[in-house]
Design an enzyme around this catalytic site. Sequence first.
Site, PDB file in Angstrom:
ATOM      1  N   ALA A  95      -5.695  16.785  -7.122  1.00  0.00           N
ATOM      2  CA  ALA A  95      -4.608  15.885  -6.744  1.00  0.00           C
ATOM      3  C   ALA A  95      -3.692  15.610  -7.924  1.00  0.00           C
ATOM      4  O   ALA A  95      -2.457  15.591  -7.787  1.00  0.00           O
ATOM      5  CB  ALA A  95      -5.186  14.581  -6.188  1.00  0.00           C
ATOM      6  N   LYS A  96      -4.277  15.399  -9.100  1.00  0.00           N
ATOM      7  CA  LYS A  96      -3.459  15.162 -10.285  1.00  0.00           C
ATOM      8  C   LYS A  96      -2.674  16.414 -10.673  1.00  0.00           C
ATOM      9  O   LYS A  96      -1.519  16.330 -11.103  1.00  0.00           O
ATOM     10  CB  LYS A  96      -4.337  14.704 -11.445  1.00  0.00           C
ATOM     11  CG  LYS A  96      -4.955  13.327 -11.258  1.00  0.00           C
ATOM     12  CD  LYS A  96      -3.903  12.243 -11.113  1.00  0.00           C
ATOM     13  CE  LYS A  96      -4.502  10.847 -11.120  1.00  0.00           C
ATOM     14  NZ  LYS A  96      -3.483   9.800 -10.903  1.00  0.00           N
TER      15      LYS A  96
ATOM     16  N   ASN B 124       2.078   4.884 -11.673  1.00  0.00           N
ATOM     17  CA  ASN B 124       0.748   4.758 -12.263  1.00  0.00           C
ATOM     18  C   ASN B 124      -0.356   4.581 -11.227  1.00  0.00           C
ATOM     19  O   ASN B 124      -1.526   4.819 -11.530  1.00  0.00           O
ATOM     20  CB  ASN B 124       0.727   3.566 -13.234  1.00  0.00           C
ATOM     21  CG  ASN B 124      -0.658   3.261 -13.750  1.00  0.00           C
ATOM     22  OD1 ASN B 124      -1.239   4.015 -14.515  1.00  0.00           O
ATOM     23  ND2 ASN B 124      -1.211   2.136 -13.302  1.00  0.00           N
TER      24      ASN B 124
ATOM     25  N   ASP C 231       0.871  -1.165   0.000  1.00  0.00           N
ATOM     26  CA  ASP C 231       0.000   0.000   0.000  1.00  0.00           C
ATOM     27  C   ASP C 231       0.910   1.218   0.000  1.00  0.00           C
ATOM     28  O   ASP C 231       1.557   1.531   1.005  1.00  0.00           O
ATOM     29  CB  ASP C 231      -0.890   0.000   1.244  1.00  0.00           C
ATOM     30  CG  ASP C 231      -1.906   1.132   1.231  1.00  0.00           C
ATOM     31  OD1 ASP C 231      -1.691   2.139   0.526  1.00  0.00           O
ATOM     32  OD2 ASP C 231      -2.922   1.030   1.956  1.00  0.00           O
TER      33      ASP C 231
ATOM     34  N   TYR D  85     -10.195  15.133  -7.305  1.00  0.00           N
ATOM     35  CA  TYR D  85      -9.382  14.237  -8.126  1.00  0.00           C
ATOM     36  C   TYR D  85      -8.481  15.051  -9.055  1.00  0.00           C
ATOM     37  O   TYR D  85      -7.266  14.827  -9.127  1.00  0.00           O
ATOM     38  CB  TYR D  85     -10.274  13.303  -8.934  1.00  0.00           C
ATOM     39  CG  TYR D  85      -9.536  12.471  -9.942  1.00  0.00           C
ATOM     40  CD1 TYR D  85      -8.657  11.473  -9.521  1.00  0.00           C
ATOM     41  CD2 TYR D  85      -9.708  12.674 -11.308  1.00  0.00           C
ATOM     42  CE1 TYR D  85      -7.970  10.701 -10.446  1.00  0.00           C
ATOM     43  CE2 TYR D  85      -9.024  11.907 -12.234  1.00  0.00           C
ATOM     44  CZ  TYR D  85      -8.155  10.926 -11.804  1.00  0.00           C
ATOM     45  OH  TYR D  85      -7.470  10.164 -12.725  1.00  0.00           O
ATOM     46  N   GLY D  86      -9.057  16.022  -9.741  1.00  0.00           N
ATOM     47  CA  GLY D  86      -8.262  16.854 -10.630  1.00  0.00           C
ATOM     48  C   GLY D  86      -7.212  17.649  -9.879  1.00  0.00           C
ATOM     49  O   GLY D  86      -6.088  17.819 -10.351  1.00  0.00           O
TER      50      GLY D  86
END
Length: 252
Positions: free
Chosen positions: A157-158, A90, A63, A154-155
């Site tokens: 974090a990316k 990834n 993890d 989410y965006g």
Amino acid sequence: MTARRLIVVSGGGTGIGRAIARRFAADGDDVIIVGRRAGRLADAAAEINAQAQRAAVTELTADLREPGQVERLAASVTRSGRAVDVLVNNAGGNFAPGQPAHLAGIRESWRLNVEGNVLPVVLLTAALLPAIRRPGGAIVTISSVAATRGPASYGGAKAALHLWSTHLAGELAGDGITVNVAAPGYVTGTEFYGARMNPEFHAGRARQAPMNRGADPAEVAGLVWYLAASSARFITGQVIGIDGGALIVRQR
């Protein structure tokens, strides 16, 4: 004969990660795939090894949000003394889809996506950095078109990974290590969308790109393979989209 490289791919059991591992193995490289689900990793390693002619694909379970597990993983990867030629970050996903209505839900959404998308990349890279080949190593992180067009947690974090990668590229350029980001749009044949995936959902996602389709995981793998190739040694600090022109539509 060209020496076999050592490649580490996180999130290598399914989807894009599995395709990336398959692409490097097809080139004769030895690949270590990393993930949390031992069964999926073992299945991926067996399938790729059955096709590879001279590469070896092995799996390690961890993890990557947990420092202790990352440290143990890094110790296993480096035990042989081989340098890591390519690290592909990834692992990740949208761990909090939807739009929470309350502060507690908003906080949880951001926590889950930062922990699930940023920490695995930053911790694994830091742990393996001493073992990355100098010069000639490559670090490639898989991001998303969402970094420039949402959804928010989410965006966001990316997007953090984009800044982190460009900063790291500057730090490592003198060592001859390249650091780049591949940012896919809609990709077919993955678990990313889960139960939401149906023909109507697919058609809607495909229409977001002028090419009116999603990428195949093998196409993303091809970009990652190129960024790690000897012919791409002067490419670093870049975020390269593979989205069928989705951002072109966004900008019009």
